[in-house]
Scaffold this motif. Structure first.
Motif, short mmCIF file in Angstrom:
data_model
loop_
_atom_site.label_atom_id
_atom_site.label_comp_id
_atom_site.label_asym_id
_atom_site.label_seq_id
_atom_site.Cartn_x
_atom_site.Cartn_y
_atom_site.Cartn_z
N GLY A 77 0.79 -1.22 0.00
CA GLY A 77 0.00 0.00 0.00
C GLY A 77 0.82 1.27 0.00
N ASP A 78 2.08 1.17 0.41
CA ASP A 78 2.95 2.35 0.38
C ASP A 78 3.48 2.62 -1.03
OD1 ASP A 78 4.39 -0.03 0.50
OD2 ASP A 78 6.12 0.90 1.48
N VAL A 79 3.40 1.61 -1.90
CA VAL A 79 3.84 1.76 -3.29
C VAL A 79 2.64 1.99 -4.20
CG1 VAL A 79 5.08 0.68 -5.20
CG2 VAL A 79 5.82 0.26 -2.84
N TRP A 80 1.65 1.13 -4.05
CA TRP A 80 0.39 1.28 -4.80
C TRP A 80 -0.59 2.02 -3.89
CZ3 TRP A 80 -1.36 0.45 -9.67
CH2 TRP A 80 -2.74 0.52 -9.86
N THR A 81 -0.86 3.27 -4.20
CA THR A 81 -1.60 4.12 -3.27
C THR A 81 -3.03 4.42 -3.73
OG1 THR A 81 -0.69 6.10 -4.36
CG2 THR A 81 0.51 5.22 -2.47
N GLU A 82 -3.51 3.73 -4.75
CA GLU A 82 -4.83 4.02 -5.29
C GLU A 82 -5.93 3.12 -4.74
OE1 GLU A 82 -5.59 6.61 -7.32
OE2 GLU A 82 -3.50 7.18 -6.94
N GLY A 83 -5.58 2.11 -3.93
CA GLY A 83 -6.58 1.19 -3.41
C GLY A 83 -7.06 0.22 -4.48
N ALA A 84 -8.19 -0.43 -4.20
CA ALA A 84 -8.78 -1.39 -5.13
C ALA A 84 -9.71 -0.67 -6.09
CB ALA A 84 -9.54 -2.47 -4.36
N LEU A 85 -9.50 -0.85 -7.38
CA LEU A 85 -10.22 -0.09 -8.40
C LEU A 85 -10.74 -1.01 -9.49
CD1 LEU A 85 -7.58 2.73 -8.84
CD2 LEU A 85 -9.76 2.97 -7.64
N GLU A 86 -11.92 -0.70 -9.99
CA GLU A 86 -12.46 -1.42 -11.14
C GLU A 86 -11.87 -0.91 -12.45
OE1 GLU A 86 -16.41 -0.16 -9.62
OE2 GLU A 86 -17.03 -2.06 -10.49
N VAL A 87 -11.53 0.37 -12.47
CA VAL A 87 -11.00 1.03 -13.67
C VAL A 87 -9.57 1.48 -13.39
CG1 VAL A 87 -11.30 2.92 -15.32
CG2 VAL A 87 -13.31 1.77 -14.36
N TRP A 88 -8.66 1.16 -14.30
CA TRP A 88 -7.24 1.47 -14.10
C TRP A 88 -7.02 2.97 -13.99
CZ3 TRP A 88 -3.74 -1.97 -12.81
CH2 TRP A 88 -2.39 -1.56 -12.77
N PRO A 89 -6.25 3.41 -13.00
CA PRO A 89 -5.98 4.85 -12.84
C PRO A 89 -5.07 5.37 -13.94
CG PRO A 89 -4.71 3.58 -11.24
CD PRO A 89 -5.63 2.61 -11.92
N GLN A 90 -5.54 6.35 -14.66
CA GLN A 90 -4.81 6.84 -15.83
C GLN A 90 -3.44 7.43 -15.47
OE1 GLN A 90 -5.74 6.47 -19.08
NE2 GLN A 90 -7.31 5.17 -18.17
N GLN A 91 -3.29 7.96 -14.26
CA GLN A 91 -2.03 8.59 -13.91
C GLN A 91 -0.88 7.59 -13.83
OE1 GLN A 91 -4.69 8.37 -11.97
NE2 GLN A 91 -4.22 8.10 -9.80
N TYR A 92 -1.19 6.30 -13.76
CA TYR A 92 -0.13 5.30 -13.71
C TYR A 92 0.32 4.88 -15.10
CZ TYR A 92 -0.50 4.69 -8.65
OH TYR A 92 -0.47 4.88 -7.29
#
Length: 371
Positions: free
Chosen positions: A206-221
């Motif tokens: 969680g300290d590396v992946w900070t977006e939590g659980a998501l159905e849609v991929w976060p565009q900023q990554y």
């Protein structure tokens, strides 16, 4: 221990056409039992419509063929509209059963609505499909790849960008890693696989992946988006120095990474995936007919693969008299029978339920009342 669960609706962006499999077997006699060979009686006839999680599509195809082989006068249709669509159609009464990558909660009122649909009785929720989510890759000269949780999270969070980065090299001291950019591939559509994968990343790093659980991929990554599991597999296979995530049964000839668990790196086999239910707690406060799990992604149990999609069957504990209820009970009985679980494993690469768990869920299906 930090346990996490997938709770929100999961609806792929495009609903596929219903799967319709014609009966192809001889008129075999069966007793409808779910504790042995499974299947329904050859006296059954009619049409059964259900649907939901697209993750179950291949397995449902295998189960339909096996069930109709034993019941040649029955036609079963499974529409892989996505978990959310399946739950909605079950609640509305359009489907007598549904497949879902998430158990029902009242975050959006679904559990209450499903109870009302089942005439005041809590719905049945039982695991029927377990599959490892494989980390697939295509990197020339790399035939074996180990990835620790933090390294995997760093790759998909866009923080590790070279294949010969020190983090990857530390996990693979004997590998010849190219000085090349990593091309991470993710699902571009709304996806239960994405949510299960990001749920894992959130739990273990969680300290590396900070977006939590998501159905849609976060565009900023960043990374390359692809439609559906087949799109991700195709993009990784045709790409250069690519890596992605997909149901292990569809990985084909691509490389699949071993994931760090404790002191070991574990491959995404069905047997290793099935073990996660043995080490994960059940959700507390549920009805006796609801067997659902908070997956322990942080397990240190040897031989357990931690990135797993667990899918459920949703049904009612009773149905009005008529063919629909009889067919639903018989078909679900076949799915959770020994024969059905073996059929799904052989034809779709799913992980069979343990015999103890299979017997428990079979008993719930056996108790369904019709009429």
């Amino acid at each position: 221990m930090k346990s996490t669960s997938i709770r929100r609706a999961i609806v792929p962006g495009i609903a596929a056409l219903a799967l319709v499999f014609s009966a192809c077997g001889a008129d075999n006699e069966g007793d409808g039992s779910t504790d042995g060979d499974g299947g329904g009686s050859s006296s059954l006839a009619g049409e059964l419509n259900g649907g939901g999680a697209s993750s179950q599509e291949a397995a449902q195809g295998a189960w339909i063929v096996g069930f109709q082989d034993e019941n040649p006068d029955v036609t079963v249709n499974y529409d892989p509209v996505g978990s959310g669509g399946g739950r909605e159609s079950f609640i509305s009464g359009a489907f007598p059963f549904a497949g879902s990558d998430a158990y029902l909660t009242d975050d959006e009122g679904e559990l209450t609505a499903a109870t009302e649909r089942c005439e005041g009785s809590a719905p049945i929720e039982i695991p029927n499909y377990i599959s490892p989510i494989a980390i697939i890759y295509n990197v020339e000269g790399v035939d074996d790849l180990n990835l620790s949780p933090a390294t995997l999270a760093g790759i998909f969070a866009g923080k590790i960008t070279k294949w010969n980065a020190e983090e990857i090299a530390a996990d693979n001291p004997d590998a010849t890693l190219p000085d090349a950019d990593i091309n991470p591939v993710h699902r571009s559509d709304e996806s239960g696989t994405t949510e299960n994968f990001t749920d894992y990343l959130d739990a273990v790093a969680g300290d590396v992946w900070t977006e939590g659980a998501l159905e849609v991929w976060p565009q900023q990554y960043g990374g390359e988006g692809a439609q559906g599991t087949s799109g991700v597999v195709s993009a990784v296979g045709s790409g250069t120095n690519a890596i992605g995530y997909a149901d292990a049964s569809q990985a084909g000839d691509l490389g699949v990474a071993n994931i760090g668990v404790g002191e070991d790196f574990v491959a995404p086999t069905p047997e290793a995936a099935a073990k996660i239910l043995e080490v994960s707690p059940r959700v507390e406060g549920r009805d006796a007919n609801s067997i659902v799990f908070d997956l322990d992604h942080e397990t240190q149990e040897a031989g357990t693969y931690p990135i797993v999609l667990t899918s459920y069957l949703i049904a009612c504990p009773s149905y009005p008299a008529g063919d629909e209820g009889e067919l639903a009970k018989a078909y679900l009985g076949y799915i959770v029978s020994e024969a059905g679980q073996e059929q799904g494993a052989a034809e779709a690469g799913s992980a069979p339920l343990s015999e103890e768990l299979r017997t428990e869920v079979a008993g719930i299906v056996d108790a369904i009342q019709v009429g």
